[in-house]
Write an enzyme that holds these catalytic residues in place. Structure first.
Site, PDB file in Angstrom:
ATOM      1  CG  PHE A  93     -31.392   7.550 -11.972  1.00 51.84           C
ATOM      2  CD1 PHE A  93     -32.153   6.428 -11.696  1.00 51.84           C
ATOM      3  CD2 PHE A  93     -31.333   8.563 -11.030  1.00 51.84           C
ATOM      4  CE1 PHE A  93     -32.843   6.313 -10.494  1.00 51.84           C
ATOM      5  CE2 PHE A  93     -32.007   8.460  -9.819  1.00 51.84           C
ATOM      6  CZ  PHE A  93     -32.765   7.333  -9.551  1.00 51.84           C
ATOM      7  CB  SER A  94     -34.590  10.095 -12.135  1.00 53.07           C
ATOM      8  OG  SER A  94     -35.656  10.856 -11.624  1.00 53.07           O
TER       9      SER A  94
END
Length: 208
Positions: free
Chosen positions: A86-87
């Site tokens: 994520f990210s």
């Protein structure tokens, strides 16, 4: 068919406990359906909380160290069917997979599928504090199935779509939600993610 074993990499200023909560509805459904199980890796690079693209991989040394740490972890605890980021966890994942393929031409990739949530391709910060995509490194992305979950209101939306397009030599699917730089737990999106995982599992089993 056994479920996929997935390793999860959290984002900037986060940790494994926060990511477990963010992904809760998604991982719960995938576990219930026997599609996937999830494990969590705590990051080793201190960062400020909140979204942003600066402050994490600001130099080549930090990038190398993060990739080496991930490779060591996989050697000690793998194999994993897939890795989810994520990210900034997505950025590390893309960087690692491309770098591994570049250093080990002809070798099997370290995982059989990759999941990018609100991801940014490998980049270096320009003088104007804007990310410059490392397209040369992206050329080495392995031919494995990928899933990209992106937010249409995310400040990195454009970069997320570049990452998806750059991994399309194999099966690459894009799921877009109406939110920003976050993991959407909208029921419709969760069901789409479950279906995409099922498709990836089938493709891995068939070797395509």
């Amino acid at each position: 068919m056994p479920g996929l074993r997935i390793l999860c990499l959290h984002g900037q200023g986060s940790n494994t406990e926060i990511m477990k909560a963010q992904l809760g509805p998604i991982t719960k459904l995938l576990k219930q359906n026997g599609v996937a199980t999830f494990e969590w890796l705590e990051g080793t690079i201190p960062t400020e909380a909140g979204p942003g693209v600066s402050g994490v991989f600001e130099d080549e040394q930090s990038i190398r160290e993060a990739c080496e740490d991930l490779e060591d972890y996989l050697e000690e605890n793998g194999p994993y069917d897939g890795i989810l980021g994520f990210s900034q966890g997505s950025t590390l994942l893309a960087e690692f997979l491309c770098d591994f393929a570049r250093r080990n031409p002809g070798n099997e990739p370290p995982c059989r599928c990759a999941i990018f949530m609100n991801g940014i391709p490998p980049y270096r910060m320009g003088d104007d504090e804007k990310p410059i995509i490392d397209y040369g490194l992206l050329e080495h992305f392995p031919s494995i199935p990928t899933l990209h979950v992106v937010g249409k209101k995310d400040f990195v939306y454009e970069y997320s779509t570049i990452l998806q397009a750059s991994t399309a030599s194999a099966w690459a699917t894009l799921i877009a939600h109406e939110k920003g730089h976050e993991i959407s737990n909208d029921t419709r999106i969760v069901q789409k993610i479950n279906s995409a995982f099922e498709q990836m599992s089938i493709r891995i089993a068939l070797g395509c």
